[in-house]
Design a protein around this motif. Structure first.
Motif, PDB file in Angstrom:
ATOM      1  N   HIS A  56       0.834  -1.205   0.000  1.00 18.17           N
ATOM      2  CA  HIS A  56       0.000   0.000   0.000  1.00 18.17           C
ATOM      3  C   HIS A  56       0.866   1.252   0.000  1.00 18.17           C
ATOM      4  O   HIS A  56       2.071   1.193   0.259  1.00 18.17           O
ATOM      5  N   ASP A  57       0.239   2.378  -0.267  1.00 19.89           N
ATOM      6  CA  ASP A  57       0.927   3.670  -0.257  1.00 19.89           C
ATOM      7  C   ASP A  57       1.232   4.065   1.195  1.00 19.89           C
ATOM      8  O   ASP A  57       0.551   3.649   2.126  1.00 19.89           O
TER       9      ASP A  57
ATOM     10  N   SER B 250      -5.013   2.688   1.850  1.00 23.09           N
ATOM     11  CA  SER B 250      -4.147   2.356   2.990  1.00 23.09           C
ATOM     12  C   SER B 250      -4.995   1.898   4.171  1.00 23.09           C
ATOM     13  O   SER B 250      -4.608   0.998   4.918  1.00 23.09           O
TER      14      SER B 250
ATOM     15  N   GLY C  69       4.584  -1.032   3.116  1.00 21.19           N
ATOM     16  CA  GLY C  69       4.298   0.348   2.728  1.00 21.19           C
ATOM     17  C   GLY C  69       5.289   0.793   1.662  1.00 21.19           C
ATOM     18  O   GLY C  69       6.489   0.558   1.807  1.00 21.19           O
TER      19      GLY C  69
END
Ligand code: ZN
Ligand code: ZN
Ligand code: FE
Length: 761
Positions: free
Chosen positions: A463-464, A472, A488
């Motif tokens: 995820h970002d 997220s 991340g």
């Protein structure tokens, strides 16, 4: 003389597994014809992610079969792997298509995207002597919906939304005819047995003609298509198009147009590359340069020298355009402003009844919502900016191995997610912007649908780094619920990796990533980044100088705020802005900037475009992100002057934008034409990239440069950057089928997570 008796023909049975896009593209009928033609025995059947073939015959003929299997495969098939094992013959006569084997096992499923109506079906559609003449659901093994109608794999009629329509005797005969185009065509149907079109609440002989006459009268019609509802209106009627804008609450964002090829040629200048895009089986909306005498309403694309145009992709659209007497139609997604597009009938009626006067519907359910794709031809070739209907769910090769299934959740706007299995990545269709809870629910539902359809059980998530992105939030919740590890990934590293994946790179590169915004680990909003790294890690080699972003999100809608911020940063007079805005407004924003309140530092190139656009007087308000940047590009394309604004780049890697702002302000004050200002600004950016990349090469030796981030949708910038860098000996890589904007993030996150996951083992 040979003694024929001695040349005993030895029979072999060969088991073949073919992987790739081999379902929903007429592959089984093709293999049946091929094997029968060579007088081979055996069978073919679909498995979860492949087809299994057994052929029996003389060895030399089996070899012939194998080479033709690859060389003559159907146009939309994509063979990615073949395994063959020889064994003893078992006998048993001719060649059969056997029922599919139940989905099981961990194989990666691959499905065909939806395919535009083929030429053969089109000829039948308009042939009065054909029994499917005028039938809006005509299709064959080479065309028709796939992703949007399938409910489970393998791809067979009973697991699609065609299941509710038992075939009539004639259709059944077509389906069973091994020599025909509809042999095992799962969407095979005719007017007697298949889905029907109607105009909701209106009894009429011919709903398509009735809808067309309502459209010609200026009414708005919701049209149920392949992946959802469109809102249609006659594109030549100013009042009707304006009314659609009003009811849809859409200010200036251009509408797309549906038109015949003949009409498109009259509306726009079309290059051979653009015809290729328009006429491809994906049938995206293509951004074209409009002719001055285009003859569509100004409200279709206010102030724009471009038009987004698509050719009909389904028989219903071919019939509708013909019934319109070839008048072009606005075809925009069936939603209010930025909600997800409506695709379920009851929901569509509820949500669109305040917008549409009529509903042109049919009774075949849409199983999966899927928006139109958007593409353009640039100097660097084709560029898909929204990868959706027609492109998804075709998979992409990964330059690194996904040791276990990974789900990468992408960004927040223009969302897509990606699944990685082994060396392949599945990038989903466009899932939209995730700013409301309806969009978030649609996002979560789509992920579940893909996981069920492709039998994927993610073992890790990517995820970002932005903690507030809805994607997220999903990753955190899913990680807790299912006990999955989370990786991340920094936003611009993901952009860079996305472009690397698309170009098969797995080595150190220079990543030039220019976009609107992405979360930086230092708490700043990044967006003008020169990264050096690979799929595992990166360092930030250079970036644009930080300036305050006053009011966060509001600064995107009000580009003058960034103009003020840059003027103050550059120590320039703010009079250019002061004279245009109310003093109280300027005072508030000025104090945000000076006190650094609600004004995080940003290095965004997108926001620099906004500032320059506003300073040059193009616009102080934007109705969608990137509007000012688009207009600056168009302006620069009309420029007569040349030259570039100066900039400074210090060895510590900070690129000073103050001289650019000073140059823009001085030009504006002396009344220089906007196109010339825009031109000099573009040239400054190209020079910045050239200079900084050369400096990075001097210290690292890296010669490969990837260009990613939404700013590179600007064809002028990406084209000139590519040719300048190439002239200086760099190898330059750009996006083609994966969007350079946040629609491509998930693919980059996936590759990075896979690489890091591989390290741990
Ligand atoms: Zn067809
Ligand atoms: Zn029929
Ligand atoms: Fe981005």
């Amino acid at each position: 003389m040979h003694d024929r008796g001695e040349r005993e023909v030895r029979l072999t049975r060969r088991s073949v597994v073919v992987r790739g896009i081999v379902q929903g593209v007429g592959f089984r009928p093709f293999v049946h014809r091929l094997a029968t033609g060579l007088a081979l025995g055996g069978f073919i059947r679909n498995r979860t992610g492949s087809v299994q073939i057994e052929v029996e015959g003389p060895g030399s003929i089996l070899d012939d079969f194998m080479s033709r299997l690859v060389a003559q495969a159907p146009a939309h098939a994509s063979i990615q792997g073949i395994e063959a094992v020889d064994g003893p013959p078992v006998g048993g006569g001719g060649f059969r298509i056997e029922p599919s084997v139940d989905p099981s096992g961990p194989e990666a499923v691959q499905l065909s995207p939806d395919l535009a109506t083929c030429d053969d079906c089109l000829a039948e559609l308009f042939d009065p002597a054909n029994r499917r003449h005028g039938y809006p659901f005509i299709s064959c093994t080479q065309c028709g919906p796939r992703l949007t109608v399938i409910t489970a794999v393998p791809y067979d009629r009973e697991r699609t939304t065609w299941a509710a329509f038992p075939m009539c005797a004639l259709c059944r005969a077509d389906y069973d005819d091994a020599g025909g185009r509809r042999y095992h065509a799962q969407g095979n149907a005719c007017a007697a047995c298949g889905p029907r079109v109607s105009l909701r609440g209106v009894a009429c002989e011919d709903p398509i003609h009735k809808a067309a006459s309502e459209l010609r009268g200026g009414r708005i019609v919701a049209v149920k298509g392949l992946g959802g509802y469109h809102l249609a209106v006659d594109a030549t009627r100013e009042h009707a198009v304006g009314e659609l804008r009003r009811r849809k609450h859409r200010d200036e964002k251009p509408f797309a147009i549906l038109a015949s090829a003949d009409r498109v040629a009259k509306l726009c200048h079309v290059s051979p590359g653009e015809w290729g895009l328009l006429q491809g089986p994906q049938r995206p909306i293509v951004l074209l340069r409009r002719r001055s005498d285009a003859g569509v309403a100004e409200a279709v694309a206010p102030g724009s020298p471009r038009l987004g145009v698509m050719l009909p992709h389904a028989p219903l659209h071919h019939l509708l355009i013909r019934a319109m007497g070839d008048a072009p139609l606005v075809m925009t997604s069936g939603n209010r402003s930025d909600e997800p597009i409506a695709f379920e009938d009851a929901d569509a009626v509820e949500r669109l009844s305040g917008i549409a006067d009529h509903f042109l519907v049919h009774d075949r359910p849409i199983h999966l919502r899927c928006d139109d794709s958007i593409a353009q031809a640039t100097e660097n070739g084709v560029q898909v900016t929204r990868r959706s209907r027609g492109f998804a769910p075709a998979t992409l090769p990964l330059p690194t191995n996904c040791r276990r299934p990974v789900l990468a959740l992408g960004g927040h706007l223009k969302s897509t997610v990606a699944f990685g299995m082994g060396r392949r990545a599945l990038l989903t269709h466009h899932l939209g912007d995730l700013h409301d809870h309806r969009a978030y629910r649609a996002f979560a539902d789509s992920i579940s649908h893909y996981e069920n359809l492709f039998a994927i059980v993610p073992a890790a998530l990517a995820h970002d780094l932005h903690p507030d992105y809805a994607s997220s939030v999903y990753a955190r919740e899913r990680s807790l619920r299912d006990g999955l590890p989370c990786v991340g990934v920094q936003h611009h590293h993901a952009h860079m990796a996305s472009c690397m994946v698309e170009n098969g790179l797995n080595e150190p590169v220079i990543g030039v990533t220019f976009d609107g915004s992405g979360y930086g680990p230092d708490g700043a909003i990044w967006g003008g980044e020169f990264l050096v790294g690979d799929l595992r890690s990166f360092r930030r080699a250079a970036h644009l100088r930080y300036v305050p972003l006053p009011g966060g999100e509001r600064a995107i809608r009000e580009p003058w705020r960034m103009a003020l911020s840059h003027l103050i940063d550059a120590g320039e007079s703010t009079s250019l802005i002061d004279v245009r805005k109310r003093p109280a407004e300027v005072r508030i924003v000025r104090s945000l900037i000076e006190k650094r309140l609600c004004a995080p530092p940003t290095s965004s190139v997108g926001r620099l475009f906004d500032a320059v656009g506003s300073l040059a007087g193009l616009r102080d308000r934007a109705s969608f992100e990137g509007q000012a940047a688009m207009e600056l590009q168009w302006a620069a394309e009309r420029a007569e002057a040349d030259g570039a604004y100066p900039f400074d780049s210090s060895p510590d890697g900070v690129i000073d934008t103050r001289p650019i702002i000073a140059g823009v302000a001085a030009d504006t004050r002396r009344g220089a034409p906007v196109p010339d200002i825009a031109r000099r600004f573009h040239s400054a950016l190209v020079k910045i990239i050239e200079t900084v990349c050369a400096r990075i090469r001097n210290t690292t030796g890296h010669r490969k440069v990837v260009l990613s981030g939404g700013v590179f949708q600007n064809g002028l910038l990406s084209g000139e950057t590519t040719s300048r860098l190439a002239a200086r000996g760099f190898e330059v890589y750009t996006h083609r089928l994966v969007p350079p904007n946040d629609g491509g993030l998930a693919l980059g996150q996936l590759a990075i997570a896979a690489k890091r996951d591989g390290d741990e083992s």
